[in-house]
Design an enzyme around this catalytic site. Structure first.
Site, PDB file in Angstrom:
ATOM      1  N   ASP A 159      20.190  -3.562  27.807  1.00  0.00           N
ATOM      2  CA  ASP A 159      19.983  -2.959  29.081  1.00  0.00           C
ATOM      3  C   ASP A 159      20.009  -1.559  29.052  1.00  0.00           C
ATOM      4  OD1 ASP A 159      22.716  -2.974  28.729  1.00  0.00           O
ATOM      5  OD2 ASP A 159      23.182  -4.592  30.272  1.00  0.00           O
ATOM      6  N   ASN A 182      32.439 -10.851  36.484  1.00  0.00           N
ATOM      7  CA  ASN A 182      31.969 -11.732  37.410  1.00  0.00           C
ATOM      8  C   ASN A 182      30.867 -12.916  36.482  1.00  0.00           C
ATOM      9  OD1 ASN A 182      29.792 -10.343  36.610  1.00  0.00           O
ATOM     10  ND2 ASN A 182      28.984  -9.833  38.631  1.00  0.00           N
ATOM     11  N   HIS A 228      28.715 -11.708  34.108  1.00  0.00           N
ATOM     12  CA  HIS A 228      27.328 -11.305  33.713  1.00  0.00           C
ATOM     13  C   HIS A 228      27.410 -10.977  32.359  1.00  0.00           C
ATOM     14  CE1 HIS A 228      28.430  -7.008  34.658  1.00  0.00           C
ATOM     15  NE2 HIS A 228      28.586  -7.146  33.367  1.00  0.00           N
ATOM     16  N   GLU A 243      23.420 -10.835  36.612  1.00  0.00           N
ATOM     17  CA  GLU A 243      24.662 -11.205  37.527  1.00  0.00           C
ATOM     18  C   GLU A 243      24.437 -12.370  38.109  1.00  0.00           C
ATOM     19  OE1 GLU A 243      26.421  -8.790  38.004  1.00  0.00           O
ATOM     20  OE2 GLU A 243      25.544  -6.816  38.056  1.00  0.00           O
TER      21      GLU A 243
HETATM   22  C1  F6R Z   1      26.656  -3.728  28.449  1.00  0.00           C
HETATM   23  C2  F6R Z   1      26.438  -4.917  29.278  1.00  0.00           C
HETATM   24  C3  F6R Z   1      27.315  -5.553  30.211  1.00  0.00           C
HETATM   25  C4  F6R Z   1      28.778  -5.439  29.419  1.00  0.00           C
HETATM   26  C5  F6R Z   1      29.606  -6.103  30.194  1.00  0.00           C
HETATM   27  C6  F6R Z   1      31.284  -5.626  29.925  1.00  0.00           C
HETATM   28  O1  F6R Z   1      25.389  -3.357  27.784  1.00  0.00           O
HETATM   29  O2  F6R Z   1      25.352  -5.375  29.070  1.00  0.00           O
HETATM   30  O3  F6R Z   1      27.030  -6.806  30.462  1.00  0.00           O
HETATM   31  O4  F6R Z   1      28.957  -6.124  28.390  1.00  0.00           O
HETATM   32  O5  F6R Z   1      29.867  -5.590  31.681  1.00  0.00           O
HETATM   33  O6  F6R Z   1      31.562  -4.459  29.864  1.00  0.00           O
HETATM   34  P1  F6R Z   1      32.889  -4.250  29.367  1.00  0.00           P
HETATM   35  O7  F6R Z   1      32.779  -4.236  27.834  1.00  0.00           O
HETATM   36  O8  F6R Z   1      32.900  -2.503  29.643  1.00  0.00           O
HETATM   37  O9  F6R Z   1      34.097  -4.945  30.051  1.00  0.00           O
END
Ligand code: F6R
Length: 241
Positions: free
Chosen positions: A67, A136, A138, A143
């Site tokens: 992303d 959440n 995701h 989401e």
């Molecule tokens: C990052 C992404 C997100 C993260 C998720 C966890 O490219 O797509 O889905 O993997 O938000 O983030 P952290 O590792 O910071 O808890």
């Protein structure tokens, strides 16, 4: 599903790096799906160490990131392109022309998303997709929603994601409100998936994602249907499983 509990973040990072290094060694021209966020930083450091020892080369590897924020160009410090350069790409022998992140500078969502899907397909598809897990549920920026998005698309970020990501910006107002993300379908088409999760604050969502009902309300829960899923968590994140 292979569900592996590592004693701590350091072991988790080493294990995850070893998994990815294994794919690269087996197939030097493999296609990696990559993630940003806090969790993979340790594993990127471990991959860099292995490269520096001369035990691993990225020369033929291609990558696709999950992303990117819409509205940030690759040279913005908080863009995911800049994150990848900082933590991995600038530190190994990868050919930057083979690294792909959705083009956050292009506001034309149809062009960005369609060309991203086409590029993944043209590469032969993702061999192994690395994922982190949002509080959440995701994955990427998919989401909780009424259904599972199939392909790369434009999303409006939820307030909880904006709040979580604001730690990296000087103020909450600076956090972009939109992003381009691979769809859940794009992720599920990867031939293997490696989900890495750390910390007590993720314990509840790890249980729901890995062992709860499969529902678009917890986007990661669909990973239970993947035929080659490895979940690598630290003890704290595994505490409710
Ligand atoms: C990052 C992404 C997100 C993260 C998720 C966890 O490219 O797509 O889905 O993997 O938000 O983030 P952290 O590792 O910071 O808890």
């Amino acid at each position: 599903m292979r569900f592996i509990v590592a004693d701590n973040y350091s072991y988790l990072s080493r294990n995850a790096a070893a998994e990815l290094a294994h794919y690269i060694t087996k197939r030097p021209s493999c296609v990696l799906g990559l993630a940003t966020g806090t969790t993979p930083i340790g594993l990127y450091n471990e991959l860099v160490k292995t490269y520096e020892c001369g035990d691993l080369s990225f020369a033929q590897v291609s990558t696709f990131n999950l992303d990117e924020y819409r509205g940030l160009s690759g040279d913005h410090e908080q863009s995911y392109r800049a994150f990848m350069d900082r933590h991995l790409f600038d530190r190994v022998d990868i050919d930057k022309a083979h690294t792909h992140v959705p083009d956050g500078a292009n506001p034309d969502a149809a062009v960005v998303c369609n060309s991203y899907e086409a590029a993944i397909e043209a590469s032969g598809g993702i061999d192994v997709q690395l994922l982190g897990l949002g509080h959440n549920g995701h994955i990427g920026f998919n989401e909780p929603a009424a259904d599972f998005p199939r392909t790369t698309h434009l999303v409006r970020l939820t307030q909880s994601t904006i709040d979580a990501n604001s730690r990296l910006f000087s103020s909450k107002d600076e956090v972009p409100r939109e992003a381009y993300t691979m769809g859940v379908g794009t992720i599920m088409r990867a031939r293997a998936i490696l989900l890495v999760v750390q910390g007590a604050s993720k314990a509840n969502i790890v249980r729901r994602a890995c062992f709860g009902p499969v529902t678009p309300n917890v986007p990661a829960s669909i990973l239970q249907f993947h035929h080659n899923l490895t979940v690598l968590v630290d003890r704290e994140a595994a505490a409710q499983c």
